[in-house]
Design a protein around this motif. Structure first.
Motif, PDB file in Angstrom:
ATOM      1  N   SER A 323       0.847  -1.186   0.000  1.00  0.00           N
ATOM      2  CA  SER A 323       0.000   0.000   0.000  1.00  0.00           C
ATOM      3  C   SER A 323       0.885   1.239   0.000  1.00  0.00           C
ATOM      4  N   GLU A 324       1.061   1.783  -1.202  1.00  0.00           N
ATOM      5  CA  GLU A 324       1.872   2.987  -1.314  1.00  0.00           C
ATOM      6  C   GLU A 324       1.014   4.193  -0.955  1.00  0.00           C
ATOM      7  N   ALA A 325       1.569   5.066  -0.170  1.00  0.00           N
ATOM      8  CA  ALA A 325       0.843   6.292   0.118  1.00  0.00           C
ATOM      9  C   ALA A 325       0.767   7.104  -1.165  1.00  0.00           C
ATOM     10  N   ALA A 326      -0.425   7.596  -1.503  1.00  0.00           N
ATOM     11  CA  ALA A 326      -0.590   8.377  -2.726  1.00  0.00           C
ATOM     12  C   ALA A 326       0.258   9.644  -2.629  1.00  0.00           C
ATOM     13  N   LYS A 327       1.103   9.854  -3.653  1.00  0.00           N
ATOM     14  CA  LYS A 327       1.947  11.048  -3.638  1.00  0.00           C
ATOM     15  C   LYS A 327       1.108  12.247  -4.060  1.00  0.00           C
ATOM     16  N   PRO A 328       1.387  13.419  -3.498  1.00  0.00           N
ATOM     17  CA  PRO A 328       0.604  14.583  -3.923  1.00  0.00           C
ATOM     18  C   PRO A 328       0.904  14.910  -5.378  1.00  0.00           C
ATOM     19  N   ALA A 329      -0.100  15.413  -6.078  1.00  0.00           N
ATOM     20  CA  ALA A 329       0.089  15.740  -7.486  1.00  0.00           C
ATOM     21  C   ALA A 329       1.058  16.903  -7.616  1.00  0.00           C
ATOM     22  N   PHE A 330       1.763  16.930  -8.759  1.00  0.00           N
ATOM     23  CA  PHE A 330       2.712  18.011  -9.009  1.00  0.00           C
ATOM     24  C   PHE A 330       1.951  19.198  -9.603  1.00  0.00           C
ATOM     25  N   ARG A 331       2.137  20.387  -9.016  1.00  0.00           N
ATOM     26  CA  ARG A 331       1.432  21.562  -9.508  1.00  0.00           C
ATOM     27  C   ARG A 331       2.350  22.342 -10.448  1.00  0.00           C
ATOM     28  N   ALA A 332       2.109  22.211 -11.741  1.00  0.00           N
ATOM     29  CA  ALA A 332       2.922  22.923 -12.726  1.00  0.00           C
ATOM     30  C   ALA A 332       2.553  24.401 -12.726  1.00  0.00           C
ATOM     31  N   VAL A 333       1.272  24.678 -12.588  1.00  0.00           N
ATOM     32  CA  VAL A 333       0.803  26.056 -12.467  1.00  0.00           C
ATOM     33  C   VAL A 333      -0.029  26.105 -11.195  1.00  0.00           C
ATOM     34  N   ASP A 334       0.325  27.041 -10.310  1.00  0.00           N
ATOM     35  CA  ASP A 334      -0.183  26.973  -8.947  1.00  0.00           C
ATOM     36  C   ASP A 334      -0.993  28.222  -8.600  1.00  0.00           C
ATOM     37  N   GLY A 335      -2.166  28.306  -9.175  1.00  0.00           N
ATOM     38  CA  GLY A 335      -3.069  29.390  -8.796  1.00  0.00           C
ATOM     39  C   GLY A 335      -2.617  30.769  -9.233  1.00  0.00           C
ATOM     40  N   ILE A 336      -2.520  31.002 -10.530  1.00  0.00           N
ATOM     41  CA  ILE A 336      -2.098  32.322 -10.995  1.00  0.00           C
ATOM     42  C   ILE A 336      -3.295  33.087 -11.561  1.00  0.00           C
ATOM     43  N   SER A 337      -3.246  34.400 -11.424  1.00  0.00           N
ATOM     44  CA  SER A 337      -4.295  35.273 -11.951  1.00  0.00           C
ATOM     45  C   SER A 337      -3.626  36.434 -12.678  1.00  0.00           C
ATOM     46  N   PHE A 338      -4.103  36.727 -13.864  1.00  0.00           N
ATOM     47  CA  PHE A 338      -3.625  37.921 -14.559  1.00  0.00           C
ATOM     48  C   PHE A 338      -4.615  38.294 -15.649  1.00  0.00           C
ATOM     49  N   THR A 339      -4.432  39.467 -16.230  1.00  0.00           N
ATOM     50  CA  THR A 339      -5.320  39.897 -17.309  1.00  0.00           C
ATOM     51  C   THR A 339      -4.484  40.387 -18.484  1.00  0.00           C
ATOM     52  N   VAL A 340      -5.053  40.311 -19.666  1.00  0.00           N
ATOM     53  CA  VAL A 340      -4.441  40.917 -20.844  1.00  0.00           C
ATOM     54  C   VAL A 340      -5.480  41.880 -21.424  1.00  0.00           C
ATOM     55  N   ALA A 341      -5.128  43.165 -21.469  1.00  0.00           N
ATOM     56  CA  ALA A 341      -6.063  44.150 -22.003  1.00  0.00           C
ATOM     57  C   ALA A 341      -6.043  44.107 -23.520  1.00  0.00           C
ATOM     58  N   ARG A 342      -7.077  44.694 -24.130  1.00  0.00           N
ATOM     59  CA  ARG A 342      -7.101  44.762 -25.591  1.00  0.00           C
ATOM     60  C   ARG A 342      -5.949  45.623 -26.075  1.00  0.00           C
ATOM     61  N   GLY A 343      -5.217  45.123 -27.053  1.00  0.00           N
ATOM     62  CA  GLY A 343      -4.113  45.891 -27.617  1.00  0.00           C
ATOM     63  C   GLY A 343      -2.853  45.882 -26.761  1.00  0.00           C
ATOM     64  N   GLU A 344      -2.857  45.050 -25.756  1.00  0.00           N
ATOM     65  CA  GLU A 344      -1.708  45.027 -24.852  1.00  0.00           C
ATOM     66  C   GLU A 344      -0.793  43.853 -25.179  1.00  0.00           C
ATOM     67  N   THR A 345       0.494  44.013 -24.854  1.00  0.00           N
ATOM     68  CA  THR A 345       1.412  42.885 -24.928  1.00  0.00           C
ATOM     69  C   THR A 345       1.852  42.557 -23.515  1.00  0.00           C
ATOM     70  N   LEU A 346       1.515  41.332 -23.092  1.00  0.00           N
ATOM     71  CA  LEU A 346       1.903  40.919 -21.758  1.00  0.00           C
ATOM     72  C   LEU A 346       3.045  39.917 -21.879  1.00  0.00           C
ATOM     73  N   GLY A 347       4.126  40.187 -21.168  1.00  0.00           N
ATOM     74  CA  GLY A 347       5.262  39.272 -21.193  1.00  0.00           C
ATOM     75  C   GLY A 347       5.152  38.269 -20.056  1.00  0.00           C
ATOM     76  N   LEU A 348       5.368  37.008 -20.376  1.00  0.00           N
ATOM     77  CA  LEU A 348       5.346  35.954 -19.361  1.00  0.00           C
ATOM     78  C   LEU A 348       6.766  35.418 -19.297  1.00  0.00           C
ATOM     79  N   VAL A 349       7.435  35.693 -18.173  1.00  0.00           N
ATOM     80  CA  VAL A 349       8.868  35.443 -18.102  1.00  0.00           C
ATOM     81  C   VAL A 349       9.170  34.420 -17.024  1.00  0.00           C
ATOM     82  N   GLY A 350      10.156  33.618 -17.261  1.00  0.00           N
ATOM     83  CA  GLY A 350      10.576  32.672 -16.231  1.00  0.00           C
ATOM     84  C   GLY A 350      11.505  31.643 -16.821  1.00  0.00           C
TER      85      GLY A 350
END
Lengths: 571, 337
Positions: A323-350
């Protein structure tokens, strides 16, 4: 400078036999490297910089041969040396580090054994001492737990770690000359800095000479004594690093410098000066009016993507009673919020693994988010399953330009067919003539000569393929275009043109961009606002000037200081 | 590792069940009436009906199937009507003959094809590369019965170097005590070297025939796979580190090139095992292929079902072995599963 140079390349010409006759990849070049000196060979793709280094180590492939000239390494002529003599020199006197470290290592042999192979070959160790020496070599390149890493396979190590192993392999036998061929291309900026610092530290400590082959002027300036600029197989300029950046002599060097994105310049500065009459009016991104007041085009709220960790199948664990203990899932994206306005350029860096690509894939609805909402023009497209989204009317309003212009085009499709693809799938029934006309119009729009649109991808240059990719993305007049490192695989001069094209198209067609990149200098030029991501979370957000000019988060500062900058340049 | 093997076995069960159902149905669907075949041309309809009842062929299909499965669980594959023996016994007697022949042929082919393929890749475009292409093309384009007959004609009829092509062992020798069913191995275990020599002499021609046929896929795959690996970045690194060519080709390139070759070997082996009927016929080899074909002609259900089931199990085992071999060659495979 009275001592004879360690490596002296004189009048070297390298030819390749191709189906269309012989092609000179390198044309009568002269390069010399003194003992302890660090020389950069800078040039764009096809300049012959890598071929030069292969000629030095004599690992040119079958079709290539030295047609003329001499390469003398501490008195030995490498062009006429016997193969067994060369074998003794390779690895022991002259070593190489390659681009793409993971591929440069044997995938199914332990890294420690690979170092041992080199040590044993050059009689630097006996069977009894080889393991100890290999671990020592791993320790010297600052790999933590070298005893454990000895047993690792390349696929178990990160890209930066693999490059350290390749460096360990290269310097294990204490060579006098190290040739590094784009050693950090494809690595994150912080990893790049760590790897370059390591190379410099190790070579300085041992009094080794280094040849750094790179397309990155900033890198060359930051780490080298002397810079050799190559263009189309010829050396166009050789000068001390400080001098070449303050007073570049050759027109090509100047062009290269100009095309390299730096602080305090605008997109238009990247291009060679053109008469302003014909050029579209360029605005600096900050000045570009983004319609922030009205409702945003894209609004992301608490977006999460989880991946289950691999575990033994339930059936099997039931059968064996474990009985293996279930490993927690890996969170690749962890609750992010952002907006892109019309005509805007949003940079996503990392850096790699921060979740920026996963985010862009969720926005294009290629994968389903685990949680959160994706509001696009008032509709929660996050609720539409990824499989059903292709049929959604929203689909045509979100398009994507991919990282590798070559790999993202079907090799059996002509440019026209590639551009027509989204129109044929989603653009309703256009007749053949109308379709052709639309493709030609799009080609003109992205600056692709119309007579080229019947060609296949392999008949086009990198920049032309990038234009095809862009034309395909804008074919349906989308509202949002996701640009996933669209210039990462391009030479700087081509990058400059493509970036300007993107900016111009945005204004002309009224699109918004989500620009995913790890190159902060490019982001600075193109983006209105920037989001910095790390391990699935947003660490900093603000206008490009705020975030990149006066960063608040430590991580952003770290990223910014890791970028090598050419010394003070007159723009 | 053991857990992985166990898991693989579990995934095999559904496909075996499928094989059992399909072979059962297929044999029933095939034209030809077993009962009338065995009753002979002069039999009365009454006699045929009697035989049919005796064989259980008058029952409805589901009942027949249930009977078949019930027997199968007990390890009973039924009786062969042609030989009058239990099918399990027939197969146990004939399978080793086929396996020995196929393995011998495959090893022979490997020992020629692997070095040839490697050489052809290393010296691409040289005479050895062309030789490799010619041998492979010629081998695969000659039908095996033709090659077999040619070999028999030359080596037995004209030169007289080999014994008559009449089965596994000359009639003058008695079979060694049965341990593995492989005559070469059994005779060595029994210490009968004369028998070993005789069995070997019988084996050589059919093995060569099979080898010639299987040279092509192995050589071509080895060459293509070696070429791909020799162009890889890590081989360039090895060259730039001054490793000598034997290390580069052997340790670095060949081991990496082995994966597709191993897959090909498995495919060639399983193909040969069932498909060497023609070779078995030419050399009067008492193998499983000819057994199955004879049963098929006689509409003899039990041996056909037994044959297909045996082949399916063998195929599964073979694939399992290849998977394990993959794990040994490539550490990346071990993680998955």
């Amino acid at each position: 400078m009275s001592a004879p140079p360690l490596l002296e390349i004189r009048n070297l010409t390298v030819e390749f036999a191709t189906r269309r006759g012989t092609v000179q990849a390198v044309k009568s070049i002269d390069i010399s490297v003194a003992k302890g000196e660090t020389v950069a060979i800078v040039g764009e793709s096809g300049s012959g910089k890598s071929v030069t280094s292969y000629a030095v180590v004599r690992i040119l492939d079958r079709a290539g041969s030295v047609a003329n000239g001499s390469i003398s390494f501490s008195g030995i002529d490498l062009v006429t040396a016997s193969e067994s003599q060369m074998r003794d020199l390779r690895g022991r006197e002259i070593s190489m580090i390659f681009q793409n470290p993971r591929a440069a290592l044997n995938p199914i042999r332990k890294v420690g054994r690979q170092i041992e192979d080199v040590l044993l070959q050059h009689v630097q160790a006996t069977r009894a001492t080889a393991k100890e020496k290999a671990i020592e070599a791993l320790a010297q390149v600052k790999i933590a737990n070298p005893q454990e890493r000895y047993d690792a396979y390349p696929f178990e190590l990160s890209g930066g770690m693999c490059q350290r192993v390749v460096i360990a392999l290269a310097i294990a036998c204490q060579p006098q000359l190290l040739i590094a061929d784009e050693p950090t291309t494809g690595l994150d900026v912080t990893t790049q800095k760590a790897v370059m610092d390591l190379i410099v530290e190790l070579t300085r400590a041992r009094g080794m000479s280094t040849i750094l082959i790179t397309h990155d002027l900033g890198l060359a300036a930051a780490y080298c004594d002397k810079v050799v600029v190559m263009e189309k197989g010829k050396v166009v300029e050789t000068a001390a690093a400080g001098q070449i950046f303050t007073a570049p002599q050759h027109a090509y060097t100047r062009r290269l410098m100009q095309a390299t994105p730096r602080i305090g310049m605008t997109l238009a500065d990247l291009l060679p000066a053109v008469p302003s009459a014909g050029a579209p009016e360029m605005k600096s991104p900050a000045a570009a009016k983004a319609d922030v007041s009205s409702t945003p085009l894209l609004s992301i709220e608490g977006l999460v993507k989880e991946y289950a960790r691999p575990q033994a199948s339930k059936l099997w664990s039931k059968l064996t009673g474990s009985s293996e203990a279930a490993k927690p899932a890996f969170r690749a994206v962890d609750g992010i919020s952002f907006t892109v306005a019309r005509g805007e350029t949003l940079g996503l860096v990392g850096e790699s693994g921060c979740g920026k690509s996963t985010t862009s894939m969720m926005v294009t609805r290629l994968i389903d988010p685990t949680g959160g909402s994706i509001m696009f023009d008032g509709v929660d497209i996050g609720a539409i399953p990824a499989k059903a989204f292709a049929a959604s009317p929203m689909r045509r309003r979100i398009q994507m330009v991919f990282q590798d212009p070559t790999d993202s085009l079907n090799p059996r499709f002509t440019a026209e067919r590639a551009i027509a693809d989204p129109i044929m799938r989603m653009g309703g029934g256009l007749g053949r003539d109308a379709l052709r006309a639309r493709c030609e119009e799009l080609a003109r729009l992205v600056g692709l000569p119309v007579d080229l649109i019947d060609r296949f991808p392999h008949q086009l240059s990198g920049g032309q393929k990038a234009r095809v990719g862009i034309a395909r993305a804008i074919a349906l007049d989308p509202d949002l275009v996701i640009l996933d490192e669209p210039t990462a695989a391009l030479d700087v001069s081509v990058q400059a043109v493509v970036l300007n094209l993107l900016e111009e198209l945005k204004h002309r067609l009224g699109m918004s961009y989500l620009f995913v990149s790890h190159d902060l200098n490019v982001v600075r030029l193109l983006c209105d606002r920037v989001i910095v991501m790390r391990t699935g979370r947003i660490v900093e957000e603000g206008t490009a000037e705020e975030v990149l000019g006066s960063p608040k988060a430590d991580y952003t500062k770290e990223l910014l200081t890791a970028i090598p900058h050419p010394p003070g340049v007159a723009a | 590792m053991l857990a992985q093997i166990g898991k693989r076995f579990l995934t095999v069960i559904p496909s075996l069940i499928g094989v059992i159902i399909v072979t059962f149905l297929l044999t029933r669907v095939l034209p030809g009436d077993t009962a009338s075949y065995f009753a002979g041309p002069a039999a009365t309809p009454q006699a045929i009906a009697e035989i049919r009842t005796k064989l259980g062929l008058d029952k409805p299909l589901p009942v027949q199937f249930a009977d078949y499965v019930a027997a199968l669980v007990k390890g009973d594959l039924g009786q062969s009507l042609t030989t009058g023996q239990a099918v399990t016994k027939d197969i146990a007697a004939r399978l080793p003959a086929s396996a020995e022949l196929t393995l011998a042929g495959l090893f022979l082919a490997m020992s020629i094809a692997l070095p040839l393929g490697v050489m052809a890749a290393v010296r691409q475009g040289s005479w050895i590369d062309h030789l490799c292409r010619i041998i492979a093309t010629a081998g695969v384009s000659l039908p095996v019965f033709f090659t077999g007959l040619l070999l028999v004609y030359v080596f037995y009829f004209i030169l007289g170097w080999t014994p008559a092509p009449l089965g596994r062992l000359d009639v003058f020798y008695s079979e060694p005590a049965r341990v593995t069913g492989f005559l070469l191995i059994d005779s060595l275990i029994a210490g009968e070297f004369e028998t070993f020599r005789a069995a070997f002499a019988q084996l050589i021609l059919p093995a060569v025939t099979l080898a010639i046929f299987s040279l092509a896929p192995i050589t071509r795959m080895t060459r293509a796979s070696m070429l791909a690996v020799l162009g890889a970045d890590f081989v360039r690194t090895a060259r730039a580190s001054g490793l000598d060519s034997s290390t580069i080709i052997g340790t670095y390139a060949f081991r990496n090139a082995m994966l597709p070759v191993v897959t090909t070997l498995g495919m060639v082996f399983s193909f040969l095992l069932g498909a060497n009927v023609l070779v078995e016929k030419v050399f009067a080899w008492p193998g499983i292929g000819s057994y199955a074909v004879e049963a098929l002609i006689a509409s003899d259900y039990a041996p056909i079902q037994g044959f297909v089931l045996t082949m399916a199990i063998l195929y599964v085992l073979l694939n399992l072995m290849i998977d394990i071999l993959y794990g040994v060659i490539d550490p990346r495979v071990r993680l998955e599963g």
